[in-house]
Design an enzyme around this catalytic site. Structure first.
Site, mmCIF file in Angstrom:
data_model
loop_
_atom_site.group_PDB
_atom_site.id
_atom_site.type_symbol
_atom_site.label_atom_id
_atom_site.label_comp_id
_atom_site.label_asym_id
_atom_site.label_seq_id
_atom_site.Cartn_x
_atom_site.Cartn_y
_atom_site.Cartn_z
ATOM 1 N N ASP A 81 0.873 -1.222 0.000
ATOM 2 C CA ASP A 81 0.000 0.000 0.000
ATOM 3 C C ASP A 81 0.891 1.247 0.000
ATOM 4 O O ASP A 81 1.892 1.321 0.723
ATOM 5 C CB ASP A 81 -0.910 0.007 1.255
ATOM 6 C CG ASP A 81 -1.947 1.116 1.215
ATOM 7 O OD1 ASP A 81 -3.120 0.791 0.862
ATOM 8 O OD2 ASP A 81 -1.589 2.278 1.506
ATOM 9 N N ILE A 82 0.512 2.227 -0.900
ATOM 10 C CA ILE A 82 1.309 3.472 -0.986
ATOM 11 C C ILE A 82 0.992 4.339 0.249
ATOM 12 O O ILE A 82 -0.185 4.500 0.603
ATOM 13 C CB ILE A 82 0.972 4.237 -2.280
ATOM 14 C CG1 ILE A 82 1.259 3.322 -3.505
ATOM 15 C CG2 ILE A 82 1.787 5.525 -2.381
ATOM 16 C CD1 ILE A 82 0.778 3.898 -4.832
ATOM 17 N N GLU A 106 -4.913 2.254 -4.195
ATOM 18 C CA GLU A 106 -3.467 2.331 -4.273
ATOM 19 C C GLU A 106 -2.839 1.153 -3.552
ATOM 20 O O GLU A 106 -1.721 1.216 -3.065
ATOM 21 C CB GLU A 106 -2.946 3.670 -3.708
ATOM 22 C CG GLU A 106 -3.724 4.306 -2.578
ATOM 23 C CD GLU A 106 -3.848 3.528 -1.270
ATOM 24 O OE1 GLU A 106 -4.728 2.604 -1.278
ATOM 25 O OE2 GLU A 106 -3.098 3.789 -0.314
HETATM 26 P P1 GH3 Z 1 -2.117 5.717 4.326
HETATM 27 O O1 GH3 Z 1 -0.740 6.072 4.422
HETATM 28 O O2 GH3 Z 1 -2.727 5.456 5.667
HETATM 29 O O3 GH3 Z 1 -2.400 4.687 3.387
HETATM 30 O O4 GH3 Z 1 -2.824 7.008 3.867
HETATM 31 P P2 GH3 Z 1 -3.538 7.213 2.508
HETATM 32 O O5 GH3 Z 1 -3.863 8.544 2.272
HETATM 33 O O6 GH3 Z 1 -2.811 6.542 1.391
HETATM 34 O O7 GH3 Z 1 -4.851 6.339 2.723
HETATM 35 P P3 GH3 Z 1 -6.361 6.451 2.292
HETATM 36 O O8 GH3 Z 1 -6.934 5.102 2.166
HETATM 37 O O9 GH3 Z 1 -7.024 7.300 3.314
HETATM 38 O O10 GH3 Z 1 -6.412 7.107 0.932
HETATM 39 C C1 GH3 Z 1 -6.441 6.487 -0.257
HETATM 40 C C2 GH3 Z 1 -6.676 7.344 -1.382
HETATM 41 O O11 GH3 Z 1 -6.350 6.841 -2.652
HETATM 42 C C3 GH3 Z 1 -8.107 7.778 -1.433
HETATM 43 C C4 GH3 Z 1 -8.430 7.869 -2.880
HETATM 44 O O12 GH3 Z 1 -8.840 9.076 -3.361
HETATM 45 C C5 GH3 Z 1 -7.156 7.503 -3.580
HETATM 46 N N1 GH3 Z 1 -7.416 6.777 -4.717
HETATM 47 C C6 GH3 Z 1 -8.002 5.530 -4.738
HETATM 48 N N2 GH3 Z 1 -8.073 5.096 -6.010
HETATM 49 C C7 GH3 Z 1 -7.498 6.069 -6.814
HETATM 50 C C8 GH3 Z 1 -7.271 6.109 -8.208
HETATM 51 O O13 GH3 Z 1 -7.586 5.246 -8.973
HETATM 52 N N3 GH3 Z 1 -6.659 7.242 -8.705
HETATM 53 C C9 GH3 Z 1 -6.263 8.250 -7.849
HETATM 54 N N4 GH3 Z 1 -5.674 9.299 -8.381
HETATM 55 N N5 GH3 Z 1 -6.504 8.195 -6.547
HETATM 56 C C10 GH3 Z 1 -7.082 7.097 -6.006
HETATM 57 MG MG MG Z 2 -2.292 4.392 1.314
HETATM 58 MG MG MG Z 3 -4.895 2.409 1.079
#
Ligand code: GH3
Ligand code: MG
Ligand code: MG
Length: 673
Positions: free
Chosen positions: A554-555, A597
């Site tokens: 996970d990123i 992500e």
């Molecule tokens: P953490 O270090 O705890 O993982 O923090 P985080 O911000 O990465 O975690 P969180 O799950 O809160 O956020 C994930 C985000 O990834 C939310 C969402 O908008 C973004 N995201 C999910 N799918 C996509 C995608 O396909 N494209 C883009 N650009 N963003 C995405």
């Molecule tokens: Mg993340």
């Molecule tokens: Mg995540």
């Protein structure tokens, strides 16, 4: 063969013994006859000799005695003449005296005519000489008498005539004695001859008896052996006759038997002949076979038959005869001629078997066959039409239609099959199908399936459409859909296959499948695909007890990327990360986008330690990588190694939990559970 030799030997021996007996008895009879004849001749000769002797003796004795008596009487008469005074008496006495002289000479002549021995002849000569001398003296006496000199006459008588006469009488007496001796000798000789004859007869009889005895002994010796063998032969003959009787009974039970003479007149028929023909034996005997002639055969038929049997050959044929009631019956007939002493057939024996039922069946069959032939012709025409239609259908069909027999040999191959597989119909008809069209890898499985199929016409692929690989003439393999069905021809299971090239469809399906399994943004396998692979690999790991490790990636703080650079930049980051990790992943590992992500790696054949090391390498790789527009980013990784009999949800949950731990422990790290 041995029997024949034995029989020949016995016949020779019998002939030899018979000849010997005949010869032996011939010899004996000849001997006996010769003996009897010889003996009879001897006896006859003896008898003749005795008769001759007796006759000679009688005459001889009579004559000798007569001579003696006459001589004495003459002496007496001379004495009386010399002493009588009566001259008339003297003259009369002289007359008698002269008469006696003639009588004496007649007796003497009679003796001389007989068979005399030299001694007798000598005595007779002596007697003649003495007689002449005596006659001279006696004439002197008579001269004295008639001269009246009685005293001189008496003196001359006493002195000369009587002594001379005494010499004559002595000679005659000796002749008589000699005669007696001769008779005694002849009797003795005859007796000797008789004894010889008896001896001869005795010896001959003894020889004949011995010979007869020896012949009898010889014959008895040989005849007893011969009789014993004859007795054996007789027993063999009895058994053979019994067998022949059985054979005759068996023949009579099943066959119609008749015997005809040379002119074709029936001389014998068995009971079955009478029963089948309905004629009685008296009706049949003496008549010829016209009595059962049905008129169903041309004249030539019987002429051929007669020509054959009259030449001494066996004739065989099927004859239609007529019963007494007019109905027909068929007989399978064999006629065998018996050759007589003149070398020509003098008897014909016919053995017939009633084949009426067979003939009726043949007739029925003939009619049945004709009907059948009509039906066959009709059906053939129908089939030809159908085949023409079928040819048009199969010829114009887009699908390959192929038919094979129970030996896997191609019996039907349409135009579409030619196009599909690249082989012409001429090339394929009669060829083994599977070795040509089946990919080598499927050979063993196909052979087993085909041997089951030919046994009962059933199989896994029968009566359904199956996708499989096939090989073209150029060796290239391609997918086909095959509908298989079974058909029984002449009791053997044959296969019909309708095949279609499904390359395009397969390609479309593959493209669709790829689409369904691929994440559109990153081009990585999506979660659906990952789930499927995970399920397969968990099963495999369980089955083979091989290590399997799951990594969740996970990123960190990705939300802020989006927030800072916008969503498209966020997307490009996701694409860049996917590319970066993919380029370091092992070929047999699965790397998929789990969602958002978040990514997942399924490391097969790797235990936790090894994978942890690899995960850490990835963490560093990402941390050191510069993402366009964004710069540096970090990732957190959670790791779980599959535990035996663990459920997939639990396995996933542990990896997820490890990731959570990594996050909560500060991110940019690898944690495992
Ligand atoms: P953490 O270090 O705890 O993982 O923090 P985080 O911000 O990465 O975690 P969180 O799950 O809160 O956020 C994930 C985000 O990834 C939310 C969402 O908008 C973004 N995201 C999910 N799918 C996509 C995608 O396909 N494209 C883009 N650009 N963003 C995405
Ligand atoms: Mg993340
Ligand atoms: Mg995540």
């Amino acid at each position: 063969m041995e029997k024949i030799i034995n029989s020949r030997g016995e016949n020779t021996e019998r002939r030899y013994v018979t000849r010997f007996i005949g010869l032996g008895f011939g010899v004996v009879i000849t001997l006996m006859l010769a003996l009897a004849a010889t003996t009879l001749m001897r006896l006859d000769r003896i008898k003749e000799n005795i008769r001759q002797i007796a006759e000679d003796h009688t005459i001889h004795a009579q004559m000798a005695h007569r001579m003696f008596d006459v001589a004495r009487e003459r002496t007496y008469l001379l004495f009386k003449i010399a002493n009588t005074d009566d001259l008339f008496l003297a003259d009369e006495l002289v007359m008698r005296y002269r008469g006696l002289e003639r009588e004496f000479n007649q007796a003497r002549q009679a003796i001389l005519k007989l068979h005399l021995v030299p001694d007798e002849l000598a005595l007779l000569e002596l007697q003649r000489q003495a007689g002449e001398k005596t006659a001279l003296y006696q004439e002197v006496v008579l001269d004295h008498v008639f001269a009246g000199r009685r005293e001189q006459a008496g003196a001359a008588l006493l002195k000369d005539a009587m002594p001379a006469q005494e010499v004559v009488l002595n000679a005659i007496d000796r002749i008589i004695d000699m005669q007696h001796q001769e008779v005694a000798q002849a009797s003795k000789k005859a007796s000797e001859h008789e004894h010889q004859a008896y001896l001869f007869l005795l010896i001959g009889t003894a020889v004949a008896t011995l010979l007869s005895g020896w012949i009898a002994f010889y014959v008895q010796g040989h005849m007893s052996g011969l009789m014993r063998r004859l007795s054996d032969k007789s027993e063999q003959l009895r058994l053979s006759l019994r067998d022949l009787e059985f054979q005759k009974q068996a023949l009579d039970e099943h066959a119609i038997v008749s015997i005809t003479d040379a002119r074709g007149h029936i001389v014998y028929v068995n009971d079955r002949f009478c029963a089948v023909s309905q004629y009685s034996r008296p009706e049949l005997i003496g008549s010829d076979h016209h009595i059962v002639n049905s008129g169903q055969h041309p004249k030539q038929f019987f002429q051929d038959m007669w020509r054959t049997i009259a030449s001494g050959q066996v004739w065989h044929g099927q004859v239609c005869n007529r019963r007494k009631d007019g109905s027909f019956y068929w007989v399978d007939t064999t006629i065998r001629p018996f050759i007589g002493d003149d070398g020509r057939p003098d008897r014909y024996i016919s053995i017939r078997t009633d084949i009426t039922t067979v003939k009726e069946a043949e007739t029925l069959l003939k009619f049945g066959n004709e009907e059948l032939e009509d039906m066959v012709a009709q059906r053939t025409a129908e089939l030809a039409e159908r085949e023409a239609v079928l040819q048009r259908i199969t010829g114009s069909a887009q699908d390959a239609i192929v038919m094979i027999d129970h030996n896997d040999r191609v019996t039907f191959w349409n135009a579409a099959a030619e196009r599909l597989f690249g082989y012409s119909q001429e090339e394929m008809l009669g060829q083994l199908l599977h070795p040509l069209l089946m990919p080598a890898a499927m050979k063993a499985r196909q052979e087993a399936a085909f041997s089951h199929f030919v046994a009962d016409g059933k199989g896994e692929l029968v009566d359904k459409t199956t996708e499989m690989s096939a090989r073209r003439r150029d060796g290239s393999e391609f997918p086909i859909d095959v509908s298989l069905s079974a058909v029984k021809i002449k009791g053997k299971w044959c296969g019909i296959g309708i095949a279609r090239d499904v390359t395009s469809r397969k390609q479309a399906e593959a493209a669709l499948q790829l689409l369904a399994d691929t994440d559109t943004l990153t081009r990585l396998p999506n979660r659906r695909k990952f789930d499927a692979v995970l399920s397969t690999e968990v099963s495999r790991a369980q089955r083979h007890a091989t290590p399997l490790t799951l990594v969740m990636l996970d990123i960190d703080h990705f939300k802020s990327v989006n927030d800072s650079y916008g969503h498209p930049i966020g997307d490009s980051v996701l694409i860049e990360l996917a590319r970066l990790v993919s380029s370091h992943i092992r070929a047999h590992d699965i790397f998929a986008r789990w969602g958002g992500e978040e990514f997942a790696i399924l490391a097969t054949h790797s235990d936790g330690e090894e994978t942890r090391h690899f995960a850490d390498k990835l963490r560093l790789l990402v941390a050191e990588h510069t993402f366009p527009s964004v710069g540096h980013l970090t990732i957190s990784l959670g790791l779980a190694t599959y535990q035996s009999d663990e459920r997939i949800e639990d396995f996933l949950a542990r990896a997820d939990k490890a990731l959570y731990v990594a996050k909560s422990e500060g991110r940019n790290r690898v944690e495992s559970l």
